[in-house]
Design a protein around this motif. Sequence first.
Motif, mmCIF file in Angstrom:
data_model
loop_
_atom_site.group_PDB
_atom_site.id
_atom_site.type_symbol
_atom_site.label_atom_id
_atom_site.label_comp_id
_atom_site.label_asym_id
_atom_site.label_seq_id
_atom_site.Cartn_x
_atom_site.Cartn_y
_atom_site.Cartn_z
ATOM 1 N N GLN A 217 50.801 54.364 42.295
ATOM 2 C CA GLN A 217 50.908 55.811 42.312
ATOM 3 C C GLN A 217 50.379 56.370 41.001
ATOM 4 N N ILE A 218 49.752 57.534 41.085
ATOM 5 C CA ILE A 218 49.222 58.183 39.887
ATOM 6 C C ILE A 218 50.346 58.940 39.198
ATOM 7 N N ASP A 219 50.599 58.614 37.943
ATOM 8 C CA ASP A 219 51.668 59.290 37.204
ATOM 9 C C ASP A 219 51.114 60.102 36.042
ATOM 10 N N VAL A 220 49.803 60.396 36.097
ATOM 11 C CA VAL A 220 49.188 61.247 35.087
ATOM 12 C C VAL A 220 48.511 62.409 35.802
ATOM 13 N N ARG A 221 48.211 63.453 35.058
ATOM 14 C CA ARG A 221 47.608 64.647 35.651
ATOM 15 C C ARG A 221 46.094 64.493 35.677
ATOM 16 N N GLU A 222 45.630 63.600 36.524
ATOM 17 C CA GLU A 222 44.205 63.371 36.693
ATOM 18 C C GLU A 222 43.878 63.294 38.174
ATOM 19 N N LEU A 223 42.664 63.668 38.522
ATOM 20 C CA LEU A 223 42.207 63.495 39.885
ATOM 21 C C LEU A 223 41.970 62.012 40.153
ATOM 22 N N PRO A 224 42.121 61.570 41.392
ATOM 23 C CA PRO A 224 42.014 60.140 41.677
ATOM 24 C C PRO A 224 40.644 59.547 41.385
ATOM 25 N N ASP A 225 39.586 60.378 41.348
ATOM 26 C CA ASP A 225 38.250 59.843 41.089
ATOM 27 C C ASP A 225 37.887 59.861 39.613
ATOM 28 N N HIS A 226 38.852 60.140 38.748
ATOM 29 C CA HIS A 226 38.620 60.072 37.301
ATOM 30 C C HIS A 226 38.302 58.623 36.944
ATOM 31 N N LEU A 227 37.132 58.372 36.386
ATOM 32 C CA LEU A 227 36.647 57.003 36.180
ATOM 33 C C LEU A 227 37.627 56.121 35.418
ATOM 34 N N PRO A 228 38.216 56.557 34.292
ATOM 35 C CA PRO A 228 39.191 55.687 33.621
ATOM 36 C C PRO A 228 40.355 55.290 34.518
ATOM 37 N N LEU A 229 40.812 56.210 35.358
ATOM 38 C CA LEU A 229 41.905 55.907 36.291
ATOM 39 C C LEU A 229 41.457 54.882 37.325
ATOM 40 N N TYR A 230 40.250 55.061 37.847
ATOM 41 C CA TYR A 230 39.704 54.124 38.830
ATOM 42 C C TYR A 230 39.569 52.721 38.221
ATOM 43 N N LEU A 231 39.129 52.648 36.971
ATOM 44 C CA LEU A 231 38.984 51.348 36.310
ATOM 45 C C LEU A 231 40.332 50.685 36.100
ATOM 46 N N GLU A 232 41.332 51.488 35.746
ATOM 47 C CA GLU A 232 42.675 50.922 35.576
ATOM 48 C C GLU A 232 43.187 50.348 36.897
ATOM 49 N N PHE A 233 42.913 51.059 37.990
ATOM 50 C CA PHE A 233 43.277 50.564 39.307
ATOM 51 C C PHE A 233 42.572 49.238 39.603
ATOM 52 N N LEU A 234 41.277 49.177 39.378
ATOM 53 C CA LEU A 234 40.523 47.956 39.667
ATOM 54 C C LEU A 234 41.012 46.778 38.831
ATOM 55 N N SER A 235 41.486 47.066 37.627
ATOM 56 C CA SER A 235 41.944 45.981 36.748
ATOM 57 C C SER A 235 43.159 45.265 37.309
ATOM 58 N N THR A 236 43.841 45.880 38.275
ATOM 59 C CA THR A 236 45.047 45.274 38.864
ATOM 60 C C THR A 236 44.751 44.524 40.162
ATOM 61 N N GLN A 237 43.490 44.513 40.584
ATOM 62 C CA GLN A 237 43.167 44.038 41.925
ATOM 63 C C GLN A 237 42.536 42.647 41.989
ATOM 64 N N GLY A 238 42.519 41.930 40.885
ATOM 65 C CA GLY A 238 41.890 40.615 40.885
ATOM 66 C C GLY A 238 40.397 40.736 40.619
ATOM 67 N N ASP A 239 39.797 39.681 40.089
ATOM 68 C CA ASP A 239 38.410 39.741 39.643
ATOM 69 C C ASP A 239 37.435 40.056 40.776
ATOM 70 N N GLU A 240 37.609 39.416 41.924
ATOM 71 C CA GLU A 240 36.668 39.620 43.029
ATOM 72 C C GLU A 240 36.725 41.053 43.546
ATOM 73 N N ASN A 241 37.924 41.555 43.768
ATOM 74 C CA ASN A 241 38.063 42.925 44.252
ATOM 75 C C ASN A 241 37.610 43.945 43.212
ATOM 76 N N ALA A 242 37.833 43.633 41.936
ATOM 77 C CA ALA A 242 37.382 44.540 40.874
ATOM 78 C C ALA A 242 35.863 44.648 40.888
ATOM 79 N N ALA A 243 35.184 43.508 41.048
ATOM 80 C CA ALA A 243 33.720 43.531 41.099
ATOM 81 C C ALA A 243 33.236 44.324 42.309
ATOM 82 N N LEU A 244 33.907 44.170 43.443
ATOM 83 C CA LEU A 244 33.531 44.926 44.638
ATOM 84 C C LEU A 244 33.725 46.427 44.418
ATOM 85 N N GLY A 245 34.825 46.784 43.768
ATOM 86 C CA GLY A 245 35.075 48.197 43.494
ATOM 87 C C GLY A 245 34.036 48.791 42.559
ATOM 88 N N LEU A 246 33.608 48.019 41.574
ATOM 89 C CA LEU A 246 32.556 48.487 40.668
ATOM 90 C C LEU A 246 31.225 48.606 41.399
#
Length: 246
Positions: free
Chosen positions: A103-132
Motif C-alpha cells: 500500500q502507498i503510505d506517501v502522498r505520491e501518485l502510483p506512477d511516480h518513478l521512485p515509488l515504482y522502483l521501490e515496489f520493484l525492489s520487493t519483487q525479486g530480481d526476475e520480476n524487477a527486471a521485467l518491471g523495468l
Amino acid sequence: MRILQLISLLLEYPTEALLAAKADARQLVAESPLSEAQQQGLLDFIEQRFSGDLMDWQSDYDGLFERGRSLSLLLFEHLHGESRDRGQAMVDLMNQYKSAGLQIDVRELPDHLPLYLEFLSTQGDENAALGLAEVAHILSVLLCRLEQRNCNYQVLFSALLELSGVDVELDSVREQLKNEQRDDTKEALDKVWEEEMVTFGPGSEQDGCGSSHKPSEKQRRDHHVPLQWTDASQAPGNTVRSGVAS
C-alpha cells in the motif's frame, strides 16, 4: 534487488538524511549486479552530489524534475498526458501494488518513478527486471534528455536500463529528440500560461473562479514519448506480468 531502493532514493528530493547515508549508498553500489562501468558512474554521481552543497542540489533537482514536463518522474505523464487512458493506467498500477500486498503510505501518485522502483525492489530480481523492461522506452527518453542537458542524473537511468536487460537503440532516440524544444525555459513556461483559457461560471471545466491549469494536447505534443514507443507492450524485451509477488 536492493540497488533499486538506492536509485529510488537518489531520484527523490535530496535531504540531509540521504547525505548521512553516503557510506551505505556506496556499499549498495559495490554489491549490485551492475557492470563495473555502471557502478563507477553511480559512485561518481554519489561523490559529486553528496560532497556538494545540499541547497544547490535541491535547487538543481527542482529545476530538472519540477519545472516543465519533459523530465517528469511521473511515468504515465510521458505515455498518456492528460488523457483518460492515464486514469485507467493508474488504477491498473494500483491494483498491481495491492496484488503484491503493498500500500502507498506517501502522498505520491502510483506512477511516480521512485515509488515504482521501490515496489520493484520487493519483487525479486526476475520480476524487477521485467518491471523495468515495461518502462524501458520511457527511461531511454529521460536518459537522452538528460544527456542533452549534460546532467549527471543520466547515469541513474543508464543503470536502470542495464538492469532491465532491454537493448535500446539510444542513437535512434537521440535522433528523434535532437530538435525537441525544451519546456523549462521562461519563454516556454510563459507560453503555457498565456495559452491556457480561464473560464467562469456554469459550463466551464471548473465552476467558479479558476481553471484546470492543464496544457492542451497541442502544447504537450512535443514532449510525448516518440510514437514508436508509446505502446509499452511492444517495447523490445517487454513481458507484462501483473500482480507479481516475491
